[in-house]
Design a protein around this motif. Sequence first.
Motif, PDB file in Angstrom:
ATOM      1  N   TYR A  32       2.524  20.935   7.826  1.00  0.00           N
ATOM      2  CA  TYR A  32       1.906  21.325   6.556  1.00  0.00           C
ATOM      3  C   TYR A  32       0.483  20.812   6.581  1.00  0.00           C
ATOM      4  CZ  TYR A  32       1.336  21.729   1.468  1.00  0.00           C
ATOM      5  OH  TYR A  32       0.901  22.057   0.200  1.00  0.00           O
ATOM      6  N   TYR A  36      -9.062  19.990   1.371  1.00  0.00           N
ATOM      7  CA  TYR A  36      -9.536  19.439   0.115  1.00  0.00           C
ATOM      8  C   TYR A  36     -11.059  19.505   0.079  1.00  0.00           C
ATOM      9  CZ  TYR A  36      -4.966  17.402  -0.993  1.00  0.00           C
ATOM     10  OH  TYR A  36      -3.653  17.217  -1.296  1.00  0.00           O
ATOM     11  N   PRO A  44     -10.721  14.069  -4.306  1.00  0.00           N
ATOM     12  CA  PRO A  44     -10.498  15.311  -3.558  1.00  0.00           C
ATOM     13  C   PRO A  44      -9.783  16.363  -4.407  1.00  0.00           C
ATOM     14  CG  PRO A  44      -9.878  13.395  -2.256  1.00  0.00           C
ATOM     15  CD  PRO A  44     -10.094  12.911  -3.650  1.00  0.00           C
ATOM     16  N   PHE A  89     -12.346  18.087   3.610  1.00  0.00           N
ATOM     17  CA  PHE A  89     -11.398  17.366   4.448  1.00  0.00           C
ATOM     18  C   PHE A  89     -10.203  18.251   4.779  1.00  0.00           C
ATOM     19  CE2 PHE A  89     -13.058  13.113   4.149  1.00  0.00           C
ATOM     20  CZ  PHE A  89     -13.688  13.043   2.916  1.00  0.00           C
ATOM     21  N   THR A  93       0.338  16.724   7.382  1.00  0.00           N
ATOM     22  CA  THR A  93       1.503  15.985   6.940  1.00  0.00           C
ATOM     23  C   THR A  93       2.738  16.782   7.337  1.00  0.00           C
ATOM     24  OG1 THR A  93       2.515  14.834   5.054  1.00  0.00           O
ATOM     25  CG2 THR A  93       1.599  17.027   4.625  1.00  0.00           C
ATOM     26  N   ARG A  94       3.899  16.307   6.858  1.00  0.00           N
ATOM     27  CA  ARG A  94       5.123  17.063   7.087  1.00  0.00           C
ATOM     28  C   ARG A  94       5.632  17.559   5.754  1.00  0.00           C
ATOM     29  NH1 ARG A  94       8.938  14.022  11.243  1.00  0.00           N
ATOM     30  NH2 ARG A  94       9.965  16.035  11.088  1.00  0.00           N
ATOM     31  N   ASP A  95       6.163  18.719   5.750  1.00  0.00           N
ATOM     32  CA  ASP A  95       6.492  19.398   4.502  1.00  0.00           C
ATOM     33  C   ASP A  95       7.830  18.979   3.917  1.00  0.00           C
ATOM     34  OD1 ASP A  95       6.749  22.821   3.340  1.00  0.00           O
ATOM     35  OD2 ASP A  95       5.826  21.063   2.428  1.00  0.00           O
ATOM     36  N   GLY A  97      10.260  16.283   2.359  1.00  0.00           N
ATOM     37  CA  GLY A  97      10.087  14.988   1.720  1.00  0.00           C
ATOM     38  C   GLY A  97       8.637  14.779   1.349  1.00  0.00           C
ATOM     39  N   THR A  98       8.221  13.557   1.280  1.00  0.00           N
ATOM     40  CA  THR A  98       6.837  13.270   0.914  1.00  0.00           C
ATOM     41  C   THR A  98       6.244  12.328   1.943  1.00  0.00           C
ATOM     42  OG1 THR A  98       7.663  11.579  -0.578  1.00  0.00           O
ATOM     43  CG2 THR A  98       7.097  13.707  -1.546  1.00  0.00           C
ATOM     44  N   TYR A  99       5.871  12.884   3.055  1.00  0.00           N
ATOM     45  CA  TYR A  99       5.246  12.088   4.090  1.00  0.00           C
ATOM     46  C   TYR A  99       3.793  11.822   3.744  1.00  0.00           C
ATOM     47  CZ  TYR A  99       9.296  12.866   7.047  1.00  0.00           C
ATOM     48  OH  TYR A  99      10.556  12.875   7.553  1.00  0.00           O
ATOM     49  N   LYS A 100       3.245  10.816   4.387  1.00  0.00           N
ATOM     50  CA  LYS A 100       1.858  10.479   4.141  1.00  0.00           C
ATOM     51  C   LYS A 100       0.964  11.579   4.692  1.00  0.00           C
ATOM     52  CE  LYS A 100       1.258   7.881   8.424  1.00  0.00           C
ATOM     53  NZ  LYS A 100       0.945   6.559   9.031  1.00  0.00           N
ATOM     54  N   TYR A 101      -0.208  11.688   4.093  1.00  0.00           N
ATOM     55  CA  TYR A 101      -1.223  12.595   4.581  1.00  0.00           C
ATOM     56  C   TYR A 101      -2.137  11.841   5.547  1.00  0.00           C
ATOM     57  CZ  TYR A 101      -0.394  16.289   1.065  1.00  0.00           C
ATOM     58  OH  TYR A 101       0.134  17.301   0.301  1.00  0.00           O
ATOM     59  N   PHE A 103      -5.883  12.170   6.999  1.00  0.00           N
ATOM     60  CA  PHE A 103      -7.143  12.854   6.768  1.00  0.00           C
ATOM     61  C   PHE A 103      -8.112  12.608   7.908  1.00  0.00           C
ATOM     62  CE2 PHE A 103      -7.067  14.315   2.351  1.00  0.00           C
ATOM     63  CZ  PHE A 103      -5.954  13.646   1.865  1.00  0.00           C
ATOM     64  N   GLY A 104      -8.974  13.565   8.122  1.00  0.00           N
ATOM     65  CA  GLY A 104     -10.095  13.394   9.016  1.00  0.00           C
ATOM     66  C   GLY A 104     -11.273  12.772   8.273  1.00  0.00           C
TER      67      GLY A 104
ATOM     68  N   TYR B  35      -4.405   5.808  -1.857  1.00  0.00           N
ATOM     69  CA  TYR B  35      -5.251   5.932  -0.683  1.00  0.00           C
ATOM     70  C   TYR B  35      -6.526   5.135  -0.899  1.00  0.00           C
ATOM     71  CZ  TYR B  35      -2.390   9.821   1.036  1.00  0.00           C
ATOM     72  OH  TYR B  35      -1.355  10.591   1.518  1.00  0.00           O
ATOM     73  N   PRO B  43      -9.816   9.622   3.236  1.00  0.00           N
ATOM     74  CA  PRO B  43      -8.845   8.718   2.614  1.00  0.00           C
ATOM     75  C   PRO B  43      -7.823   8.197   3.622  1.00  0.00           C
ATOM     76  CG  PRO B  43      -9.149  10.709   1.297  1.00  0.00           C
ATOM     77  CD  PRO B  43      -9.824  10.954   2.607  1.00  0.00           C
ATOM     78  N   PHE B  45      -4.071   6.260   3.912  1.00  0.00           N
ATOM     79  CA  PHE B  45      -2.847   6.034   3.159  1.00  0.00           C
ATOM     80  C   PHE B  45      -2.537   4.547   3.052  1.00  0.00           C
ATOM     81  CE2 PHE B  45       1.266   7.028   1.519  1.00  0.00           C
ATOM     82  CZ  PHE B  45       2.184   6.208   2.146  1.00  0.00           C
ATOM     83  N   GLN B  48       3.283   4.537  -0.887  1.00  0.00           N
ATOM     84  CA  GLN B  48       3.809   5.564  -1.773  1.00  0.00           C
ATOM     85  C   GLN B  48       4.987   5.003  -2.562  1.00  0.00           C
ATOM     86  OE1 GLN B  48       6.570   8.882  -0.437  1.00  0.00           O
ATOM     87  NE2 GLN B  48       4.632   9.971  -0.583  1.00  0.00           N
ATOM     88  N   ARG B  55       8.248   3.514  -0.924  1.00  0.00           N
ATOM     89  CA  ARG B  55       9.037   4.336   0.016  1.00  0.00           C
ATOM     90  C   ARG B  55       8.451   4.312   1.423  1.00  0.00           C
ATOM     91  NH1 ARG B  55      11.060  10.195  -1.808  1.00  0.00           N
ATOM     92  NH2 ARG B  55       8.858  10.554  -2.143  1.00  0.00           N
ATOM     93  N   GLN B  56       7.150   4.254   1.522  1.00  0.00           N
ATOM     94  CA  GLN B  56       6.520   4.137   2.831  1.00  0.00           C
ATOM     95  C   GLN B  56       5.171   3.458   2.651  1.00  0.00           C
ATOM     96  OE1 GLN B  56       5.300   7.926   4.651  1.00  0.00           O
ATOM     97  NE2 GLN B  56       5.956   8.986   2.797  1.00  0.00           N
ATOM     98  N   THR B  96       8.617  15.227  -5.812  1.00  0.00           N
ATOM     99  CA  THR B  96       9.345  15.109  -4.555  1.00  0.00           C
ATOM    100  C   THR B  96      10.132  16.358  -4.195  1.00  0.00           C
ATOM    101  OG1 THR B  96       9.521  12.713  -4.688  1.00  0.00           O
ATOM    102  CG2 THR B  96      11.172  13.848  -3.374  1.00  0.00           C
ATOM    103  N   ASN B 100       5.478  18.917  -0.620  1.00  0.00           N
ATOM    104  CA  ASN B 100       4.627  17.766  -0.337  1.00  0.00           C
ATOM    105  C   ASN B 100       3.171  17.999  -0.696  1.00  0.00           C
ATOM    106  OD1 ASN B 100       4.023  15.235   0.527  1.00  0.00           O
ATOM    107  ND2 ASN B 100       4.075  15.723   2.696  1.00  0.00           N
ATOM    108  N   PHE B 104      -4.956  14.636  -6.418  1.00  0.00           N
ATOM    109  CA  PHE B 104      -5.659  13.384  -6.558  1.00  0.00           C
ATOM    110  C   PHE B 104      -6.294  13.216  -7.932  1.00  0.00           C
ATOM    111  CE2 PHE B 104      -5.695  11.467  -2.380  1.00  0.00           C
ATOM    112  CZ  PHE B 104      -5.396  12.513  -1.538  1.00  0.00           C
TER     113      PHE B 104
END
Lengths: 113, 113
Positions: A32, A36, A44, A89, A93-95, A97-101, A103-104, B35, B43, B45, B48, B55-56, B96, B100, B104
């Motif tokens: 995913y 931004y 963002p 930016f 991330t992974r779609d 659950g809610t994984y962290k993003y 960013f570049g 973030y 940004p 991370f 969360q 959670r992470q 959730t 995802n 902001f």
Amino acid sequence: GESVGLHLPTLSVQEGDNSIINCAYSNSASDYFIWYKQESGKGPQFIIDIRSNMDKRQGQRVTVLLNKTVKHLSLQIAATQPGDSAVYFCAETRDSGTYKYIFGTGTRLKVLA
Amino acid sequence: DAGVTQSPTHLIKTRGQQVTLRCSPKSGHDTVSWYQQALGQGPQFIFQYYEEEERQRGNFPDRFSGHQFPNYSSELNVNALLLGDSALYLCASSLTLSGNTIYFGEGSWLTVV
């Protein structure tokens, strides 16, 4: 390691021209991707997203292209306007659950009158 | 429909002090992420929160801690402030069960002197 990078730190375009902002990612598990826009002094702002089962997605004046073979993402802005001037930016991330993003660093877009 | 709101918007602290930043998620959202954005960077991370639990967590020291309240709002606490903690702290919220996509707030600018 994981990383999301951008090829150009600053992009200057003439008002009315199309802009293309590029981004490379390295985590094959990412499925995913989001672009931004961040204006000076603000948080963002979500522009457009794309999931890995797609190659292209269009919004209003914006198009995101995803090339999973070379792990490349791009944002195209049609008929660039002065209000498009900002830092852009990409994030991965992974779609599920809610994984962290991740960013570049960002690309600054300057629109020339 | 209120978006993500953060307070304070700007603050100045002295090295060694402690700071608390606050965030109210977008209406209907149950997950809050924090973030850190240093000047000229993307940004990064921090952590969360979901269902009042962390959670992470990203690669930040234990000086960074947080909390989520039953109404889904959240706080970020930083102890023993260092000059390098000067940054824009961004809160992002998501729902959730709906994927995802995170949104902001405008951020809290922290300057450590």
